[in-house]
Motif scaffolding. Structure first.
Motif, mmCIF file in Angstrom:
data_model
loop_
_atom_site.group_PDB
_atom_site.id
_atom_site.type_symbol
_atom_site.label_atom_id
_atom_site.label_comp_id
_atom_site.label_asym_id
_atom_site.label_seq_id
_atom_site.Cartn_x
_atom_site.Cartn_y
_atom_site.Cartn_z
ATOM 1 N N MET A 135 0.785 -1.286 0.104
ATOM 2 C CA MET A 135 -0.053 0.007 0.017
ATOM 3 C C MET A 135 0.758 1.251 0.015
ATOM 4 O O MET A 135 1.748 1.281 0.685
ATOM 5 C CB MET A 135 -0.966 -0.147 1.173
ATOM 6 C CG MET A 135 -1.698 -1.232 1.372
ATOM 7 S SD MET A 135 -3.129 -1.290 0.269
ATOM 8 C CE MET A 135 -4.086 -0.373 0.628
ATOM 9 N N LEU A 136 0.745 2.232 -0.935
ATOM 10 C CA LEU A 136 1.266 3.554 -1.047
ATOM 11 C C LEU A 136 0.723 4.378 0.154
ATOM 12 O O LEU A 136 -0.661 4.505 0.277
ATOM 13 C CB LEU A 136 0.943 4.115 -2.257
ATOM 14 C CG LEU A 136 1.443 5.763 -2.562
ATOM 15 C CD1 LEU A 136 2.904 5.839 -2.300
ATOM 16 C CD2 LEU A 136 0.996 6.088 -3.742
ATOM 17 N N VAL A 137 1.563 4.843 1.039
ATOM 18 C CA VAL A 137 1.091 5.823 2.097
ATOM 19 C C VAL A 137 1.561 7.257 1.613
ATOM 20 O O VAL A 137 2.782 7.436 1.588
ATOM 21 C CB VAL A 137 1.759 5.448 3.548
ATOM 22 C CG1 VAL A 137 1.415 6.381 4.747
ATOM 23 C CG2 VAL A 137 1.099 3.972 3.869
ATOM 24 N N ILE A 138 0.661 8.059 1.534
ATOM 25 C CA ILE A 138 0.891 9.383 1.257
ATOM 26 C C ILE A 138 -0.178 10.364 1.616
ATOM 27 O O ILE A 138 -1.334 9.817 1.822
ATOM 28 C CB ILE A 138 1.086 9.329 -0.522
ATOM 29 C CG1 ILE A 138 1.506 10.741 -0.941
ATOM 30 C CG2 ILE A 138 -0.501 8.845 -1.110
ATOM 31 C CD1 ILE A 138 1.662 10.716 -2.391
ATOM 32 N N HIS A 139 0.120 11.564 1.939
ATOM 33 C CA HIS A 139 -0.935 12.554 2.556
ATOM 34 C C HIS A 139 -2.024 12.645 1.426
ATOM 35 O O HIS A 139 -3.057 12.723 1.694
ATOM 36 C CB HIS A 139 -0.141 13.910 2.938
ATOM 37 C CG HIS A 139 -1.232 14.788 3.342
ATOM 38 N ND1 HIS A 139 -2.275 14.562 4.428
ATOM 39 C CD2 HIS A 139 -1.830 15.999 2.928
ATOM 40 C CE1 HIS A 139 -3.029 15.635 4.778
ATOM 41 N NE2 HIS A 139 -2.897 16.387 3.690
#
Length: 286
Positions: A135-139
């Protein structure tokens, strides 16, 4: 997919739940859009959530501190300081704390890839769940057309949002005295105004497309204050919500299942564990 009851029962949380007074343990917790430094921040409730839970990894997915508002007017209550101290304490005790700055705390982006007080500061990263999903974690603010193309308009929108929140505080204090539940004007407007709905959909589609382009299984973000988990063209889109209105977080259990939880659910769960015993936690209403 587990039901909410299965996810939040003693086995679904973790076998290490232990005694009735122990925090509820998750493999991973994501929170974002806390906006410490603003009157609208629900710092006390976040503090209760943090004290009631523990995790192997805690992601702070941006807009934890609202630098935009603090530049205009200094506002910092003791509860805001307590939140910061609680996170630092978790890091000191062994929780892997990762801070992914957002647009409101973008000043922290100058420290990307550094570690402070046991907290890792990263621009974006890939989280692998217990069941192997990447999973990409990004604001997410970089996929917001308003932020990217007309930042001045974002400042205007932020001021309007602050005004709506002030009205919300007054209106909901009246509702509380009348015995009525909390009601969010801004969330109502987001759901009813066509342009707002289109904006949210475009944002979600853009984040899902970015995860797909990177060959990932999904994306976890914040920014738009709308908690959501849904499938977008085979990509799992997750938004953990906020701590201004939704009071929500995204959590991962020991098996890798992802679910949204709220402050109210966690408080109910803790109350149930104290009054009824761990074995009765699965009796919570769906």
């Amino acid at each position: 997919m587990k039901s909410r009851d299965q996810f939040l029962d003693a086995n679904g949380i973790d076998a290490t739940l232990g005694t009735k007074r122990d925090p509820l343990h998750f493999r991973t917790i994501w929170i974002s859009d806390v906006h410490l430094g603003t009157p609208g921040c629900q710092a006390q409730r976040l503090l209760e959530f943090l004290r009631a839970t523990e995790s192997d990894t805690l992601y702070l997915v941006g807009d934890i501190i609202d630098g935009w508002q603090l530049k205009r007017r200094w506002y910092w209550e003791q509860s805001h300081n307590n939140v910061v101290q609680t996170v630092l304490k978790k890091a000191k005790k062994g929780t892997n704390v990762v801070f992914v700055p957002g647009n409101h705390d973008e000043v922290i982006r100058q420290f990307i890839d550094l570690d402070f007080g046991g907290i890792k500061i990263r621009d974006e990263l890939v989280h692998t769940t217990a069941n192997g999903k990447r999973m990409l974690v990004i604001h997410g603010d970089r996929f917001d057309g308003v932020i990217a193309c007309a930042k001045w308009l974002a400042y205007v929108g932020d001021n309007l949002y602050t005004m709506i929140l002030k009205f919300n505080q007054w209106f909901n204090s009246w509702r509380a005295r009348a015995g009525l539940p909390y009601w969010s004007l801004s969330q109502y407007l987001k759901g009813k105004v066509k342009n707002a709905v289109n904006y949210i959909t475009s944002f979600e589609d853009a984040l899902a497309a970015e995860a797909s382009k990177k060959g990932l299984d999904g994306v976890i973000c914040g920014h738009i204050h709308k908690p959501e988990i849904r499938d977008i063209n085979g990509i799992k889109y997750c938004n953990d919500g906020d701590w201004v209105e939704s009071l929500s977080a995204l959590v991962e259990d020991a098996s890798g299942e992802l679910r949204l939880v709220t402050w109210g659910e966690i408080m109910q769960l803790k109350k149930s564990s104290k009054l009824a015993g761990v074995e009765d936690l699965c009796a919570l209403p769906s």
